[in-house]
Design a protein around this motif. Structure first.
Motif, PDB file in Angstrom:
ATOM      1  N   LEU A 115     109.700  25.264 -23.602  1.00  0.00           N
ATOM      2  CA  LEU A 115     109.192  26.017 -24.734  1.00  0.00           C
ATOM      3  C   LEU A 115     109.219  25.071 -25.922  1.00  0.00           C
ATOM      4  CD1 LEU A 115     108.783  29.071 -25.988  1.00  0.00           C
ATOM      5  CD2 LEU A 115     110.993  28.495 -26.944  1.00  0.00           C
ATOM      6  N   TRP A 116     108.074  24.864 -26.541  1.00  0.00           N
ATOM      7  CA  TRP A 116     108.043  23.957 -27.689  1.00  0.00           C
ATOM      8  C   TRP A 116     108.300  24.749 -28.956  1.00  0.00           C
ATOM      9  CZ3 TRP A 116     107.856  18.719 -27.343  1.00  0.00           C
ATOM     10  CH2 TRP A 116     107.598  18.203 -26.072  1.00  0.00           C
ATOM     11  N   ALA A 117     109.523  24.632 -29.447  1.00  0.00           N
ATOM     12  CA  ALA A 117     109.888  25.356 -30.659  1.00  0.00           C
ATOM     13  C   ALA A 117     109.270  24.677 -31.872  1.00  0.00           C
ATOM     14  CB  ALA A 117     111.395  25.425 -30.798  1.00  0.00           C
ATOM     15  N   LEU A 118     109.052  23.385 -31.752  1.00  0.00           N
ATOM     16  CA  LEU A 118     108.401  22.625 -32.818  1.00  0.00           C
ATOM     17  C   LEU A 118     107.441  21.671 -32.143  1.00  0.00           C
ATOM     18  CD1 LEU A 118     111.023  21.299 -35.370  1.00  0.00           C
ATOM     19  CD2 LEU A 118     109.326  23.056 -35.742  1.00  0.00           C
ATOM     20  N   ARG A 119     106.257  21.522 -32.693  1.00  0.00           N
ATOM     21  CA  ARG A 119     105.319  20.608 -32.060  1.00  0.00           C
ATOM     22  C   ARG A 119     104.616  19.793 -33.125  1.00  0.00           C
ATOM     23  NH1 ARG A 119     102.890  22.007 -26.364  1.00  0.00           N
ATOM     24  NH2 ARG A 119     103.292  19.909 -25.643  1.00  0.00           N
ATOM     25  N   ASP A 120     104.967  18.505 -33.153  1.00  0.00           N
ATOM     26  CA  ASP A 120     104.234  17.560 -33.980  1.00  0.00           C
ATOM     27  C   ASP A 120     104.181  17.972 -35.447  1.00  0.00           C
ATOM     28  OD1 ASP A 120     103.240  15.139 -33.616  1.00  0.00           O
ATOM     29  OD2 ASP A 120     101.160  15.753 -33.293  1.00  0.00           O
ATOM     30  N   VAL A 121     105.343  18.248 -35.996  1.00  0.00           N
ATOM     31  CA  VAL A 121     105.405  18.682 -37.385  1.00  0.00           C
ATOM     32  C   VAL A 121     105.656  17.483 -38.291  1.00  0.00           C
ATOM     33  CG1 VAL A 121     106.796  19.985 -39.034  1.00  0.00           C
ATOM     34  CG2 VAL A 121     106.149  21.017 -36.852  1.00  0.00           C
ATOM     35  N   SER A 122     104.818  17.299 -39.293  1.00  0.00           N
ATOM     36  CA  SER A 122     105.014  16.203 -40.244  1.00  0.00           C
ATOM     37  C   SER A 122     104.830  16.724 -41.659  1.00  0.00           C
ATOM     38  CB  SER A 122     103.994  15.086 -40.027  1.00  0.00           C
ATOM     39  OG  SER A 122     104.052  14.611 -38.712  1.00  0.00           O
TER      40      SER A 122
ATOM     41  N   ASN B  80     109.171  35.423 -36.993  1.00  0.00           N
ATOM     42  CA  ASN B  80     110.248  35.032 -36.080  1.00  0.00           C
ATOM     43  C   ASN B  80     109.672  34.182 -34.966  1.00  0.00           C
ATOM     44  OD1 ASN B  80     112.269  36.359 -37.412  1.00  0.00           O
ATOM     45  ND2 ASN B  80     111.945  38.278 -36.291  1.00  0.00           N
ATOM     46  N   GLY B  81     110.370  33.104 -34.607  1.00  0.00           N
ATOM     47  CA  GLY B  81     109.886  32.254 -33.527  1.00  0.00           C
ATOM     48  C   GLY B  81     108.863  31.239 -33.989  1.00  0.00           C
ATOM     49  N   ALA B  82     108.670  31.134 -35.309  1.00  0.00           N
ATOM     50  CA  ALA B  82     107.681  30.181 -35.814  1.00  0.00           C
ATOM     51  C   ALA B  82     108.199  28.753 -35.784  1.00  0.00           C
ATOM     52  CB  ALA B  82     107.279  30.562 -37.230  1.00  0.00           C
ATOM     53  N   GLY B  83     109.525  28.606 -35.641  1.00  0.00           N
ATOM     54  CA  GLY B  83     110.104  27.270 -35.588  1.00  0.00           C
ATOM     55  C   GLY B  83     110.879  26.911 -36.844  1.00  0.00           C
ATOM     56  N   LYS B  84     111.020  27.876 -37.762  1.00  0.00           N
ATOM     57  CA  LYS B  84     111.739  27.598 -39.010  1.00  0.00           C
ATOM     58  C   LYS B  84     113.190  27.228 -38.740  1.00  0.00           C
ATOM     59  CE  LYS B  84     111.228  31.635 -40.146  1.00  0.00           C
ATOM     60  NZ  LYS B  84     110.959  32.999 -40.132  1.00  0.00           N
ATOM     61  N   SER B  85     113.854  28.041 -37.921  1.00  0.00           N
ATOM     62  CA  SER B  85     115.275  27.801 -37.670  1.00  0.00           C
ATOM     63  C   SER B  85     115.492  26.501 -36.928  1.00  0.00           C
ATOM     64  CB  SER B  85     115.878  28.939 -36.870  1.00  0.00           C
ATOM     65  OG  SER B  85     115.651  30.136 -37.538  1.00  0.00           O
ATOM     66  N   THR B  86     114.602  26.205 -35.985  1.00  0.00           N
ATOM     67  CA  THR B  86     114.729  24.955 -35.239  1.00  0.00           C
ATOM     68  C   THR B  86     114.602  23.768 -36.190  1.00  0.00           C
ATOM     69  OG1 THR B  86     113.702  26.057 -33.381  1.00  0.00           O
ATOM     70  CG2 THR B  86     113.853  23.680 -33.275  1.00  0.00           C
ATOM     71  N   LEU B  87     113.651  23.865 -37.107  1.00  0.00           N
ATOM     72  CA  LEU B  87     113.474  22.791 -38.084  1.00  0.00           C
ATOM     73  C   LEU B  87     114.761  22.599 -38.886  1.00  0.00           C
ATOM     74  CD1 LEU B  87     111.612  20.792 -39.488  1.00  0.00           C
ATOM     75  CD2 LEU B  87     110.853  22.634 -40.978  1.00  0.00           C
ATOM     76  N   LEU B  88     115.339  23.709 -39.338  1.00  0.00           N
ATOM     77  CA  LEU B  88     116.581  23.609 -40.111  1.00  0.00           C
ATOM     78  C   LEU B  88     117.711  23.030 -39.282  1.00  0.00           C
ATOM     79  CD1 LEU B  88     117.036  26.598 -42.507  1.00  0.00           C
ATOM     80  CD2 LEU B  88     115.856  24.444 -42.774  1.00  0.00           C
ATOM     81  N   LYS B  89     117.768  23.437 -38.008  1.00  0.00           N
ATOM     82  CA  LYS B  89     118.839  22.928 -37.145  1.00  0.00           C
ATOM     83  C   LYS B  89     118.732  21.420 -36.987  1.00  0.00           C
ATOM     84  CE  LYS B  89     120.273  26.741 -34.235  1.00  0.00           C
ATOM     85  NZ  LYS B  89     120.013  27.405 -32.962  1.00  0.00           N
TER      86      LYS B  89
ATOM     87  N   MET C 159     104.700  28.294 -41.375  1.00  0.00           N
ATOM     88  CA  MET C 159     104.754  27.840 -39.986  1.00  0.00           C
ATOM     89  C   MET C 159     104.433  28.964 -39.023  1.00  0.00           C
ATOM     90  SD  MET C 159     108.060  25.393 -39.855  1.00  0.00           S
ATOM     91  CE  MET C 159     107.619  24.876 -38.224  1.00  0.00           C
ATOM     92  N   ASP C 160     103.827  28.592 -37.900  1.00  0.00           N
ATOM     93  CA  ASP C 160     103.580  29.567 -36.846  1.00  0.00           C
ATOM     94  C   ASP C 160     103.568  28.848 -35.508  1.00  0.00           C
ATOM     95  OD1 ASP C 160     103.149  32.162 -35.949  1.00  0.00           O
ATOM     96  OD2 ASP C 160     100.991  31.806 -35.772  1.00  0.00           O
ATOM     97  N   LYS C 161     104.217  29.402 -34.534  1.00  0.00           N
ATOM     98  CA  LYS C 161     104.278  28.859 -33.169  1.00  0.00           C
ATOM     99  C   LYS C 161     104.645  27.380 -33.151  1.00  0.00           C
ATOM    100  CE  LYS C 161     100.935  32.170 -31.441  1.00  0.00           C
ATOM    101  NZ  LYS C 161      99.748  32.414 -32.296  1.00  0.00           N
ATOM    102  N   GLY C 162     105.608  26.998 -33.965  1.00  0.00           N
ATOM    103  CA  GLY C 162     106.102  25.622 -33.925  1.00  0.00           C
ATOM    104  C   GLY C 162     105.237  24.626 -34.660  1.00  0.00           C
ATOM    105  N   GLN C 163     104.198  25.105 -35.331  1.00  0.00           N
ATOM    106  CA  GLN C 163     103.354  24.165 -36.055  1.00  0.00           C
ATOM    107  C   GLN C 163     103.161  24.607 -37.493  1.00  0.00           C
ATOM    108  OE1 GLN C 163     100.261  24.357 -33.101  1.00  0.00           O
ATOM    109  NE2 GLN C 163     100.463  22.163 -32.716  1.00  0.00           N
TER     110      GLN C 163
END
Lengths: 419, 288
Positions: free
Chosen positions: A58-65, A80-89, A238-242
């Protein structure tokens, strides 16, 4: 403005399902086979080898710059699930990215939670030191700001009492106070604003503003669009990791809200709808004001999709609302109102219910809906099956209403008169 | 494009990337967090005995009661030899040493599992946790050692055949460091593996108990038949316990080669442990 955070092609994959083969013996087998250059012995024939991991990615984040400049206060919004928390982590170094990298200039402190590492048996004083050190302060730093911290938290009297005897409000105030006095060059915050009472909330917001004014960089992840709008000049959506869009918070928040309301999910009724089966309730949609959300004193529209076997000449409908704890707040039907409804044709149709002004305070409510005949014979009844969420907005002059305020808005005034 | 080149030339304080190099152990960073380590030590110390009646007295009661039990069971009932030393002192030296090793090992091996919540919310060098465990147990050990020395003095004054070797006594801190190192090395290796294999936790619990019987805690090495002695000597804890007894009580079967073996064993396990630990700490949040 110099760049202090440079996020480059950051991606993070999580492996769903089991990690490893489950047992040490199987892992050894796989490892030994690989050592001899043999294929994975546990693999079913025809299966593709993806290491010794089962399950999908599952790609929680994909190619974010993106880049963050010094002194910028950047909001990060998304569902929820957009990847915000993963980015913070990743920014907090709690977990490592799968690919890409982040370059940071200056000391970074993250607040994914207030009061991390608080020990209930320790006193307020001991916990301030412990929590401060966990967040990266030295003992000397903490000692220097000690009085400021307890002043901000307002717990001077209880500073040598174990925190397990603190009220939850005091606990949170103390925890936030430590965090607020961190003074890093970069602060990463996750929703911690959603704690404490209204007065303390204002204090926290003020503190965040101070931090920003001192030229420090802040990254704020929040669901509270009001605080994002008021605190952050720019936002990332953000949405769906992007990243969907980066820009001025006002624009981004508005766009996000409009887009989000276009994607209203149809809520399906499950099998628990009771009745004689003449009419079946299929799904419902709830919409509110222009931004899609339902607010106190705002509009509410409920649309219910039904399917009927035959023509119902004289239908009657009712609706009721309950608090989340189950107390009945309101209940009304067309018979009591003395209104007659048009006939319901056979096949599928929609029943529309609208309210000009919703009296409920922000929070979650459950609704009931039923169709009957004028003699109160129930055709179909969805008892407490509709979920109604009233969004946070400014009510009674504050934007932080919780269940202590009750459920129903009352326009009230107080005065003193002579007897 | 020009902006990109400019960025590369700037000095970054930190780069977060997928995997750090194998030997990028960041021990300097651990040193920066020394205040945190000491606060963890304090927390462990204060919180354990809050709301207990006897408080820190437990530190003395635990080894004392164990020693008495051992003296009765292994000394009087089973009549195991004690190298001619007073049974009480013999068992107490073993108990005090072993309880330091075993509590360090068990607690460090729980590093990741016990601190999931903390590690999931904030970054600090994860090694701070096992290191603080070693130190807080060292405090306990010091208290128990003082009690042990008190008993040694008591027995010497009563004229027992106890003759401390003073030069070795002064070298005993090295023995204690070796013991701490072994516990740390094994503990963090196990803690890293438990993020994936939970069964190891159960293994540790009784494994440590079994290991005690493979260490000369309740018997001296000299009492082991030569055929089996290699098993006991292969245990890196054996030379430490024997050398400790030789230092404080005057009798022990140990040579420099064996101590060197323990030392190398300790260094290798700590080195390997830290490398594995560093690997795991970067991604373990995704697997728990």
């Amino acid at each position: 403005m110099s760049t202090v955070i440079a996020v480059e092609n950051l991606s993070k994959a999580y492996h769903l399902g089991q990690i490893g083969t489950g047992t040490f013996a199987n892992d050894l087998k796989v490892w030994y086979a690989r050592l001899r250059g043999r294929p994975n012995p546990l693999l079913k024939i025809g299966e593709k080898d993806h290491g010794n991991r089962d399950g999908e990615e599952l790609w929680a984040l994909r190619d974010v710059s993106f880049n963050v400049g010094q002194g910028e206060v950047l909001g990060i919004i998304g569902r929820n699930g957009a990847g915000k928390s993963t980015l913070l982590k990743i920014l907090s170094r709690v977990t490592a990215p799968t690919s890409g990298r982040v370059k940071v200039k200056g000391r970074i402190a993250s607040l994914l939670e207030v009061g991390t590492g608080f020990h209930p048996e320790l006193t307020g004083r001991e916990n301030i030191y412990l929590n401060g050190a966990i967040l990266g302060m030295s003992k000397a730093d903490i000692a220097r700001r000690f009085n400021e911290i307890i002043g901000f938290a307002g717990v001077e009297k209880f500073i040598d009492t174990p925190v397990k005897r603190y009220s939850s409000g005091m606990y949170v105030r103390l925890a936030f106070a430590v965090a607020a006095h961190l003074e890093p060059e970069i602060l990463v915050v996750d929703e911690v604003l959603a704690v404490g009472d209204a007065e303390f909330q204002r204090k926290c917001l003020g503190k965040m503003n101070d931090v920003a004014e001192q030229g420090r960089t802040v990254l704020l992840v929040s669901h509270n669009m009001l605080s994002v709008k008021s605190l952050c000049k720019d936002s990332i959506w953000m949405d769906k990791g992007q990243i969907v869009k980066i820009g001025r918070s006002d624009q981004i928040v508005d766009e996000y809200l409009t887009q989000d309301s276009e994607n209203i999910v149809q809520n399906l009724f499950d099998d628990s709808v009771t009745g004689d089966g003449t009419v079946r309730l299929l799904s419902y949609e709830i919409s509110g004001d222009e931004d899609g959300a339902v607010h106190t004193n705002g509009k509410l529209k409920i649309s219910i999709s039904i399917e009927s076997d035959n023509l119902i000449q004289y239908p009657a409908c009712g609706i009721g609302f309950y608090s989340e704890k189950g107390a009945l707040l309101s209940s009304i039907n067309t018979v009591e109102l003395g209104k007659s409804m048009p006939p319901i044709p056979p096949g599928r149709s929609k029943i529309l219910i609208s309210m000009d002004s919703v009296p409920y305070l922000p929070g979650r409510y459950v609704g009931s809906f039923w169709i009957m005949n004028p003699q109160r014979h129930i055709y179909a009844n969805a008892d407490r099956k509709l979920i109604l969420t009233i969004d946070q907005s400014t009510v009674y002059g504050t934007s932080h209403i919780d269940d202590r305020w009750g459920s129903v808005y009352i326009p009230v005034s107080f005065s003193v008169g002579a007897i | 494009m020009q902006k990109k080149i400019a960025l590369q030339n700037e000095n970054w304080d930190m780069v977060i990337q997928p995997q750090r190099r194998l030997l990028d152990l960041r021990l300097v960073e651990l040193w920066h967090y020394r205040d945190l380590i000491m606060l963890f030590v304090r927390r462990d110390f204060v919180s354990v005995y809050k709301q207990t009646i006897l408080g820190p007295l437990w530190y003395l009661l635990q080894p004392l009661l164990t020693t008495i039990t051992f003296t009765i069971i292994f000394g009087s009932i089973a009549s195991l030899p004690t190298d001619g030393l007073p049974q009480f002192l013999f068992y107490m030296s073993g108990t005090v040493l072993w309880s330091y090793f075993s509590s360090c090992l068990t607690k460090t091996s729980e590093t990741f599992v016990q601190n999931t919540h903390l590690f999931g919310k904030v970054y600090f060098p994860r090694l701070a946790v096992p290191v603080s465990v070693l130190i807080s147990n060292l405090v306990t050990f010091a208290i128990q050692l003082a009690m042990f020395l008190g008993f040694v003095l008591f027995f010497v004054l009563r004229g027992s055949s106890v003759h401390p070797n003073w030069d070795w006594v002064f070298l005993s801190p090295i023995l204690i460091l070796m013991m701490a190192g072994l516990a740390l090395g094994f503990g963090i290796i196990i803690s890293s593996l438990t993020t994936k294999y939970r069964d190891l936790r159960f293994l540790v619990q009784f494994g440590v108990q079994l290991l005690m019987y493979a260490t000369p805690v309740i018997y001296p090495v000299s009492s082991i038949p030569a055929r089996f002695r290699w098993v006991i000597i292969a245990n890196p804890m054996t030379p430490i316990v024997e050398a400790f007894r030789y230092a404080f009580l005057g009798v022990g079967t140990v040579n420099n080669g064996q101590l060197l073996y323990s030392l190398i064993f300790m260094l290798v396990s700590v080195f390997l442990g830290v490398i594995i630990f560093n690997r795991v700490e970067q991604t373990f949040m995704d697997t728990v």
